[in-house]
Design a protein around this motif. Structure first.
Motif, PDB file in Angstrom:
ATOM      1  N   GLY A   1       0.821  -1.199   0.000  1.00 25.38           N
ATOM      2  CA  GLY A   1       0.000   0.000   0.000  1.00 25.38           C
ATOM      3  C   GLY A   1       0.860   1.256   0.000  1.00 25.38           C
ATOM      4  O   GLY A   1       1.925   1.304   0.623  1.00 25.38           O
TER       5      GLY A   1
ATOM      6  N   TYR B   1      -8.980   2.277  -4.606  1.00 25.94           N
ATOM      7  CA  TYR B   1      -8.982   0.950  -3.997  1.00 25.94           C
ATOM      8  C   TYR B   1     -10.297   0.770  -3.249  1.00 25.94           C
ATOM      9  O   TYR B   1     -10.716   1.646  -2.495  1.00 25.94           O
ATOM     10  CB  TYR B   1      -7.815   0.803  -3.025  1.00 25.94           C
ATOM     11  CG  TYR B   1      -7.466  -0.628  -2.714  1.00 25.94           C
ATOM     12  CD1 TYR B   1      -6.497  -1.285  -3.453  1.00 25.94           C
ATOM     13  CD2 TYR B   1      -8.099  -1.327  -1.708  1.00 25.94           C
ATOM     14  CE1 TYR B   1      -6.164  -2.608  -3.190  1.00 25.94           C
ATOM     15  CE2 TYR B   1      -7.787  -2.641  -1.427  1.00 25.94           C
ATOM     16  CZ  TYR B   1      -6.809  -3.284  -2.175  1.00 25.94           C
ATOM     17  OH  TYR B   1      -6.492  -4.597  -1.908  1.00 25.94           O
TER      18      TYR B   1
ATOM     19  N   HIS C   1     -10.038  -5.830  -0.770  1.00 23.83           N
ATOM     20  CA  HIS C   1      -9.171  -6.929  -1.167  1.00 23.83           C
ATOM     21  C   HIS C   1      -9.913  -7.879  -2.106  1.00 23.83           C
ATOM     22  O   HIS C   1      -9.331  -8.398  -3.055  1.00 23.83           O
ATOM     23  CB  HIS C   1      -8.714  -7.695   0.069  1.00 23.83           C
ATOM     24  CG  HIS C   1      -7.555  -7.078   0.782  1.00 23.83           C
ATOM     25  ND1 HIS C   1      -7.045  -5.843   0.474  1.00 23.83           N
ATOM     26  CD2 HIS C   1      -6.779  -7.554   1.814  1.00 23.83           C
ATOM     27  CE1 HIS C   1      -6.021  -5.577   1.272  1.00 23.83           C
ATOM     28  NE2 HIS C   1      -5.836  -6.600   2.081  1.00 23.83           N
TER      29      HIS C   1
ATOM     30  N   LEU D   1       0.498  -5.280   1.859  1.00 25.65           N
ATOM     31  CA  LEU D   1      -0.859  -5.411   1.319  1.00 25.65           C
ATOM     32  C   LEU D   1      -0.876  -6.405   0.164  1.00 25.65           C
ATOM     33  O   LEU D   1      -1.784  -7.236   0.048  1.00 25.65           O
ATOM     34  CB  LEU D   1      -1.364  -4.039   0.869  1.00 25.65           C
ATOM     35  CG  LEU D   1      -2.758  -3.954   0.255  1.00 25.65           C
ATOM     36  CD1 LEU D   1      -3.443  -2.665   0.676  1.00 25.65           C
ATOM     37  CD2 LEU D   1      -2.687  -4.003  -1.270  1.00 25.65           C
TER      38      LEU D   1
ATOM     39  N   THR E   1      -8.703   5.826  -1.263  1.00 27.68           N
ATOM     40  CA  THR E   1      -7.807   4.680  -1.413  1.00 27.68           C
ATOM     41  C   THR E   1      -7.032   4.411  -0.135  1.00 27.68           C
ATOM     42  O   THR E   1      -6.885   3.256   0.299  1.00 27.68           O
ATOM     43  CB  THR E   1      -6.834   4.921  -2.584  1.00 27.68           C
ATOM     44  OG1 THR E   1      -7.548   4.749  -3.813  1.00 27.68           O
ATOM     45  CG2 THR E   1      -5.656   3.963  -2.550  1.00 27.68           C
TER      46      THR E   1
ATOM     47  N   SER F   1      -7.639   0.840   1.609  1.00 32.78           N
ATOM     48  CA  SER F   1      -6.530  -0.113   1.590  1.00 32.78           C
ATOM     49  C   SER F   1      -5.987  -0.376   2.992  1.00 32.78           C
ATOM     50  O   SER F   1      -5.730  -1.531   3.364  1.00 32.78           O
ATOM     51  CB  SER F   1      -5.420   0.378   0.659  1.00 32.78           C
ATOM     52  OG  SER F   1      -4.906   1.630   1.075  1.00 32.78           O
TER      53      SER F   1
END
Length: 243
Positions: free
Chosen positions: A20, A56, A59, A85, A165, A169
């Motif tokens: 990240g 982002y 996941h 990440l 993001t 993240s």
């Protein structure tokens, strides 16, 4: 999602997943040392680098996008190596699509969620604007072991990483737990942690290793949370590209 390819087009495929707050450029020292040993596939994850325009989100959605990358570029499977990440995403890919992951290299993955993630995310939200300031980015670069030759890349990408993001993240990172499928991954797996990383990271590395009985665990001497940048030679020396 922006994807670059370097190396030997005829060699076995290797997917490299960055951490990240950085982007695919963080793997440049590793790619230089691997040379012709691999066909290296390097995406900029959503919200990062050349993929910064699309924030982002999770996941899960990122792993789904990476599955498409592998299906298109390495349909018979690839070694997948991820840092921080990216290492969590490596675990998710190995757990959910082991047919696409011929071997996994998990570097500095947190696998034990923080007890109070809200406090961490609240502080991050308050300080997020600082990431756009060059002086602050340079201070952060030192903490992340960014070498001088990659400093300009880090400063540039820090400025274009959105607050959305950052929060998404980091939120995914600090809440991450091992998926059930990880314990069923039968292909080779190597887990790395830096000797000087926090106790949480060492506990996470042990948990990741214990959950996958066929895996190997390596503690890298004199390294903190920045192994690919501090010791890029290790990725050329260890399975599956070593002698």
């Amino acid at each position: 999602m922006y994807v670059d390819e370097v190396g030997n087009a005829q060699a076995p495929p290797l997917l490299l997943l960055h951490g990240g707050g950085v982007a695919g450029w963080m793997w440049r020292p590793v790619a230089e040392r691997l040379g012709a040993k691999a066909r290296i596939i390097v995406p900029d994850l959503p919200g990062h680098g050349n993929s910064a325009a699309e924030p982002y989100r999770s996941h899960e959605s990122t792993a789904q996008a990476l599955v498409k990358v592998l299906e298109e570029r390495a349909p018979h499977g690839a070694t997948v190596a991820g840092f921080s990440l990216g290492a969590q995403l490596t675990i998710l890919l190995a757990a959910t699509r082991p047919d696409l992951v011929t071997s996994a290299l998990v570097v500095s993955a947190q696998a034990k969620p923080l007890r109070f993630p809200g406090a961490t995310l609240g502080l991050l939200a308050a300080t997020a604007p600082l990431a756009r300031q060059e002086w602050f980015a340079k201070l952060q670069a030192k903490q992340l072991f960014i070498p001088d030759e990659l400093l300009a890349d880090y400063v540039r990408d820090s400025a274009r990483t959105s607050r959305a993001t950052l929060l998404a993240s980091v939120g995914e990172n600090i809440r991450f737990t091992l998926p059930a499928g990880w314990s069923e991954f039968k292909n080779p797996a190597l887990v790395m942690v830096g000797e000087r990383e926090r106790g949480l990271m060492h506990a996470s590395a042990r948990a990741i290793h214990s959950a996958a009985p066929g895996s190997r665990l390596i503690t890298v001497p004199d390294c903190g949370h920045g192994i690919p940048l501090q010791r890029p030679d290790l990725f050329a020396d260890h399975h599956p590209f070593g002698p």
